[in-house]
Structure formats: structure tokens, C-alpha cells
Design a protein around this motif. Structure first.
Motif, mmCIF file in Angstrom:
data_model
loop_
_atom_site.group_PDB
_atom_site.id
_atom_site.type_symbol
_atom_site.label_atom_id
_atom_site.label_comp_id
_atom_site.label_asym_id
_atom_site.label_seq_id
_atom_site.Cartn_x
_atom_site.Cartn_y
_atom_site.Cartn_z
ATOM 1 N N SER A 52 36.185 -5.823 46.464
ATOM 2 C CA SER A 52 37.300 -5.437 47.340
ATOM 3 C C SER A 52 37.057 -4.059 47.946
ATOM 4 C CB SER A 52 38.636 -5.490 46.593
ATOM 5 O OG SER A 52 38.714 -4.521 45.571
ATOM 6 N N LEU A 53 36.410 -3.166 47.188
ATOM 7 C CA LEU A 53 36.072 -1.839 47.722
ATOM 8 C C LEU A 53 35.070 -1.972 48.856
ATOM 9 C CD1 LEU A 53 36.499 1.216 47.353
ATOM 10 C CD2 LEU A 53 34.572 1.189 45.763
ATOM 11 N N GLN A 54 34.060 -2.792 48.658
ATOM 12 C CA GLN A 54 33.051 -3.012 49.698
ATOM 13 C C GLN A 54 33.676 -3.656 50.936
ATOM 14 O OE1 GLN A 54 29.777 -5.618 48.604
ATOM 15 N NE2 GLN A 54 28.388 -4.470 49.919
ATOM 16 N N ARG A 55 34.574 -4.609 50.744
ATOM 17 C CA ARG A 55 35.257 -5.274 51.860
ATOM 18 C C ARG A 55 36.072 -4.271 52.675
ATOM 19 N NH1 ARG A 55 40.319 -6.452 51.697
ATOM 20 N NH2 ARG A 55 40.347 -6.550 49.435
ATOM 21 N N MET A 56 36.796 -3.381 51.987
ATOM 22 C CA MET A 56 37.646 -2.423 52.705
ATOM 23 C C MET A 56 36.799 -1.398 53.442
ATOM 24 S SD MET A 56 40.653 -2.009 53.490
ATOM 25 C CE MET A 56 41.529 -0.791 54.424
ATOM 26 N N PHE A 57 35.743 -0.901 52.816
ATOM 27 C CA PHE A 57 34.866 0.037 53.524
ATOM 28 C C PHE A 57 34.259 -0.625 54.752
ATOM 29 C CE2 PHE A 57 34.667 2.865 49.724
ATOM 30 C CZ PHE A 57 34.961 4.051 50.379
ATOM 31 N N TYR A 62 32.329 1.243 57.561
ATOM 32 C CA TYR A 62 31.301 1.881 56.758
ATOM 33 C C TYR A 62 30.495 0.825 56.028
ATOM 34 C CZ TYR A 62 33.863 6.169 57.564
ATOM 35 O OH TYR A 62 34.479 7.216 58.156
ATOM 36 N N LYS A 63 29.180 0.925 56.134
ATOM 37 C CA LYS A 63 28.280 0.024 55.416
ATOM 38 C C LYS A 63 27.981 0.665 54.071
ATOM 39 C CE LYS A 63 25.155 -3.415 55.615
ATOM 40 N NZ LYS A 63 25.591 -4.685 55.163
ATOM 41 N N ILE A 64 28.429 0.047 53.005
ATOM 42 C CA ILE A 64 28.222 0.568 51.663
ATOM 43 C C ILE A 64 27.765 -0.599 50.785
ATOM 44 C CG2 ILE A 64 30.688 0.354 51.126
ATOM 45 C CD1 ILE A 64 30.386 2.821 49.313
ATOM 46 N N SER A 65 26.741 -0.371 50.000
ATOM 47 C CA SER A 65 26.176 -1.448 49.184
ATOM 48 C C SER A 65 27.058 -1.741 47.978
ATOM 49 C CB SER A 65 24.768 -1.074 48.712
ATOM 50 O OG SER A 65 24.837 -0.088 47.703
ATOM 51 N N ASN A 66 26.834 -2.899 47.385
ATOM 52 C CA ASN A 66 27.551 -3.271 46.172
ATOM 53 C C ASN A 66 27.239 -2.277 45.057
ATOM 54 O OD1 ASN A 66 27.850 -5.003 43.523
ATOM 55 N ND2 ASN A 66 29.151 -5.902 45.117
ATOM 56 N N GLU A 67 25.995 -1.807 44.993
ATOM 57 C CA GLU A 67 25.611 -0.826 43.976
ATOM 58 C C GLU A 67 26.357 0.495 44.172
ATOM 59 O OE1 GLU A 67 23.814 -1.118 41.112
ATOM 60 O OE2 GLU A 67 23.913 -3.246 41.635
ATOM 61 N N GLU A 68 26.515 0.924 45.419
ATOM 62 C CA GLU A 68 27.262 2.153 45.696
ATOM 63 C C GLU A 68 28.726 1.988 45.291
ATOM 64 O OE1 GLU A 68 25.078 4.167 49.505
ATOM 65 O OE2 GLU A 68 25.960 2.165 49.817
ATOM 66 N N CYS A 69 29.289 0.816 45.547
ATOM 67 C CA CYS A 69 30.674 0.542 45.138
ATOM 68 C C CYS A 69 30.803 0.572 43.622
ATOM 69 C CB CYS A 69 31.145 -0.801 45.688
ATOM 70 S SG CYS A 69 31.363 -0.805 47.470
ATOM 71 N N LYS A 70 29.827 0.004 42.923
ATOM 72 C CA LYS A 70 29.836 0.034 41.457
ATOM 73 C C LYS A 70 29.819 1.467 40.950
ATOM 74 C CE LYS A 70 27.625 -4.375 40.432
ATOM 75 N NZ LYS A 70 26.424 -5.032 39.879
#
Length: 94
Positions: A52-57, A62-70
Motif C-alpha cells: 500500500s505504501l508503494q501504491r500511494m507513492f 514517485y517510483k519507489i521499490s518494494n525493498e525501499e518500502c520495506k
């Protein structure tokens, strides 16, 4: 509310991060913060997940990876359950 806060003024109904920060600083305290939390939370769950964090960014442009969200979640996940609840989100926004 989004049109009011959109600094770019391009009426695309999207907030950048600076606009989102303004939203969190507006009067209304926990009510506005709760609405911000609900924007990021997995619908109906009451928690912010990496997805959900990645979806909102992504929705904010903003392009943010799943690893960055983790990593973001790990930093503010005070109880170690792998998601952010509202109180942890409050810490993130403080």
C-alpha cells in the motif's frame, strides 16, 4: 482539499510530497492525520503495508521499490509486525 493544496496548480488531483506535508500541518490535527493514514493504508485493514505504501507513492508520482518500502516500514515499525498502524504513522509524520 487536494485542489486547495496542489502547489503546482495543474489540477491533476495529485499531491506531491511537499503538498502532502502541508496537508499534515493543517489545522485539524488527528483528523487530518487519520485521513492521511487512510490514504496510505491497505483499504479496510487499518495498516500500511509495503504494497500500500508503494501504491500511494506511485500515485503521488514517485517510483519507489518494494525493498525501499520495506525499509521505511522497518524503521517506524515499533512493534515489529511488518506493517504500520496509526500510532506508528504518527511517529513517521512527526
Amino acid at each position: 482539499m487536494i485542489i486547495d493544496l496542489d502547489a503546482a496548480g495543474d489540477n491533476n488531483l495529485m499531491l506531491d510530497f511537499k503538498d502532502f506535508e502541508k496537508l499534515m500541518e493543517r489545522e485539524g490535527g488527528d483528523n487530518d492525520l487519520k485521513r492521511g493514514f487512510e490514504m496510505f493504508a491497505l483499504k479496510g485493514s487499518g495498516f500500511i503495508t509495503t504494497e500500500s505504501l508503494q501504491r500511494m507513492f506511485s500515485a503521488l508520482g514517485y517510483k519507489i521499490s518494494n525493498e525501499e518500502c520495506k525499509t521505511v516500514i522497518q524503521v517506524f515499525d515499533l512493534n515489529g509486525d511488518g506493517v504500520l498502524d496509526f500510532s506508528e504513522f504518527q511517529q513517521l509524520m512527526a
